[in-house]
Enzyme design. Sequence first.
Site, PDB file in Angstrom:
ATOM      1  N   ASP A 256       0.826  -1.210   0.000  1.00 28.34           N
ATOM      2  CA  ASP A 256       0.000   0.000   0.000  1.00 28.34           C
ATOM      3  C   ASP A 256       0.859   1.259   0.000  1.00 28.34           C
ATOM      4  O   ASP A 256       0.752   2.104   0.893  1.00 28.34           O
ATOM      5  CB  ASP A 256      -0.931  -0.029   1.221  1.00 28.34           C
ATOM      6  CG  ASP A 256      -1.964   1.100   1.176  1.00 28.34           C
ATOM      7  OD1 ASP A 256      -2.345   1.514   0.064  1.00 28.34           O
ATOM      8  OD2 ASP A 256      -2.372   1.568   2.263  1.00 28.34           O
TER       9      ASP A 256
ATOM     10  N   GLU B  30       4.242  -8.435   6.677  1.00 31.43           N
ATOM     11  CA  GLU B  30       2.929  -9.002   6.339  1.00 31.43           C
ATOM     12  C   GLU B  30       2.966  -9.987   5.175  1.00 31.43           C
ATOM     13  O   GLU B  30       2.177  -9.894   4.228  1.00 31.43           O
ATOM     14  CB  GLU B  30       1.918  -7.886   6.061  1.00 31.43           C
ATOM     15  CG  GLU B  30       1.614  -7.022   7.270  1.00 31.43           C
ATOM     16  CD  GLU B  30       0.513  -6.006   7.011  1.00 31.43           C
ATOM     17  OE1 GLU B  30       0.071  -5.875   5.853  1.00 31.43           O
ATOM     18  OE2 GLU B  30       0.084  -5.349   7.969  1.00 31.43           O
TER      19      GLU B  30
ATOM     20  N   TYR C 108      -5.490  -3.739  12.906  1.00 32.81           N
ATOM     21  CA  TYR C 108      -6.276  -2.542  12.601  1.00 32.81           C
ATOM     22  C   TYR C 108      -7.727  -2.744  13.047  1.00 32.81           C
ATOM     23  O   TYR C 108      -8.653  -2.673  12.253  1.00 32.81           O
ATOM     24  CB  TYR C 108      -6.191  -2.220  11.104  1.00 32.81           C
ATOM     25  CG  TYR C 108      -4.837  -1.683  10.715  1.00 32.81           C
ATOM     26  CD1 TYR C 108      -4.537  -0.329  10.825  1.00 32.81           C
ATOM     27  CD2 TYR C 108      -3.835  -2.532  10.272  1.00 32.81           C
ATOM     28  CE1 TYR C 108      -3.289   0.166  10.484  1.00 32.81           C
ATOM     29  CE2 TYR C 108      -2.578  -2.051   9.933  1.00 32.81           C
ATOM     30  CZ  TYR C 108      -2.314  -0.700  10.037  1.00 32.81           C
ATOM     31  OH  TYR C 108      -1.073  -0.212   9.713  1.00 32.81           O
TER      32      TYR C 108
ATOM     33  N   GLU D 276       2.193  -2.130  14.096  1.00 33.91           N
ATOM     34  CA  GLU D 276       1.343  -1.197  13.347  1.00 33.91           C
ATOM     35  C   GLU D 276      -0.032  -1.149  13.992  1.00 33.91           C
ATOM     36  O   GLU D 276      -0.564  -2.178  14.417  1.00 33.91           O
ATOM     37  CB  GLU D 276       1.167  -1.601  11.876  1.00 33.91           C
ATOM     38  CG  GLU D 276       2.374  -1.419  10.988  1.00 33.91           C
ATOM     39  CD  GLU D 276       2.068  -1.761   9.524  1.00 33.91           C
ATOM     40  OE1 GLU D 276       0.870  -1.671   9.122  1.00 33.91           O
ATOM     41  OE2 GLU D 276       3.000  -2.115   8.790  1.00 33.91           O
TER      42      GLU D 276
END
Length: 640
Positions: free
Chosen positions: A195, A439, A492, A528
């Site tokens: 991303d 990831e 997240y 994160e």
Amino acid sequence: MDRTCVGWAPAAPPVSSRGGGARARSAASSRAGSRRSGDFSTSWDQFRPGRQDLGFQVQSGPTLDMPVPSSFNDVGQDWQLRGFVGWVWYEREASLPQRWTQDLGTRVVLRIGSAHYYAIVWVNGVHVAQHEGGHLPFEADITKLVQSGPLSSCRITIAINNTLTPNTLPPGTIVSKIDTSRYPKGYFVQNTNFDFFNYAGLHRPVLLYTTPTTYIDDITIGTSVDQNTGLVNYQIFVQGSEHFQLEVCLLDEEGKVVAQGMGGQGQLQVPSAHLWWPYLMHEHPAYLYSLEVKLTAETASGPVSDFYTLPVGIRTVAVTESQFLINGKPFYFHGVNKHEDADIRGKGFDWPLMMKDFNLLRWLGANAFRTSHYPYAEEVMQLCDRYGIVVIDESPGVGIVLNQSYSSSSLQHHLEVMDELVRRDKNHPAVVMWSVANEPTSFLKPAGYYFKTLIAHTKALDPSRPVTFVTNTNYDVDRAAPYVDVICVNSYYSWYHDPGHLEVIQLQLATELENWYGKYQKPIIQSEYGADAIVGLHHDPPLMFSEEYQKSLLEQYHVVLDQKRKEYVVGELIWNFADFMTDQLPVRVMGNKKGIFTRQRQPKGAAFLLRQRYWKLANETRYHWSAPESQCVGKSPLTL
């Protein structure tokens, strides 16, 4: 012999693959006609799949002057160049000092700090180098080319291809669109599984420098502590001759010699050593000694000498079941993830931008960052050493999603990248841990062998630092997690999962952390977490994309992190330091907006929340502090 250099990097000093060092040198002319020293002429070619070795050829496509360092994507006004995939050609001529072309005792080297992604290099039309990988330096010895004729200049041509495939690092895929009723003939797109925007070009300085024909090629430093005595183990590698002498001196910050040695390998003992401490952990953080190495050798053309200075921080790193230790004391990471990303310059290195970022980090009270998701410029690592900012140094192993990306060729390339990364950054005291990937699909069967091999290789290269990768896979099916020293977890909650539901964060985060620690009994970093916020967008009660929602989400995470850091959580790194550019997507409004600062480095509301938290954490985890506030300029005062 003094080292000299010519470069296309205004204000940027040459640096070595050792990282952090400096050679004695004098300035030399780098002008070519009327073009500024930071310019290359750039042209771009039609896409050609694969990585074939191009023959040298003059390109006739569109051309424009291109500053170096910079990404080529945002400099011009041509929309085709911004999203271009294929070969881009850089070229310029450099004027060389007379001594470089006539003194046979001088070795001339071309050094390219970063070329994204695949590069082929010619000098005066002769192929001299090629390199795969967009974030690490490579060199070519061009002595014979510049000393073989009457020319006092050389023409440097660099072809760069930014195509990503399943076997590159990072990986990507080229998808051909064959429906001619919807797409032009030959139409294709570059797809990636990460991303951020795939900026390309010469992102870091391009330099010409000289050495003697017998020269210091590499230095490896290892440090430890025996009671109050600092131990500096060194190994020095020399090229060009087997008959030489080496003198080694270690100087303190006042320039006083504190230890001396001879030969290519040895140990320096420093009584009552000043240790290298992280920012905000000690009253005198980031203490650096200087290792001076002097080489003398006899050659057929007479005696030669070389000289190299390397900053050295004496410190230790260790990991237990529930702690991360620096100099034997528990260290808590409170920091950020970053990107090399800014308006116009893309990923191009920029001194003012770098200094602004470091000033913001220190204002924030951050003591650490991860180089998400690739190695950063050497100048960044040098400033981390000077300021005491701790680094988790990450390879460009992001977007490893497909089964094809676990192939033997992918693994071999990943091993080579770790070789280059460790060689470049091994001597930086700020680097306390290597991260081999971000990831990956580590639940896939081939991921187990892939990461077991990769992590073991990295530990063999550098046994002094722990190794990790950053996961977002479920704890119970992660095949790579058994091999790491520290568990780094991205999550997240209330953003990608249960979006808008802040009330579930505490339960879900606590459960996840407890599951990871229960299975592995290893320290954990929340590597994160975050939420997008459009600057100036407000809503109360908090709604997604408002500044209030970003702050509220962070606050919910902090409740759990405050509980678990008393047990086994050893750090938290916000995603992200600043907004950054991504591919164009319906869910991305001019990029990713999870920054606590805008892309122009202006604070959102969350920055002030995080600043208050980080300074509070610093006060709680500080080793000791006794200096009066009047002496704390640049050293971080106790209170905001």
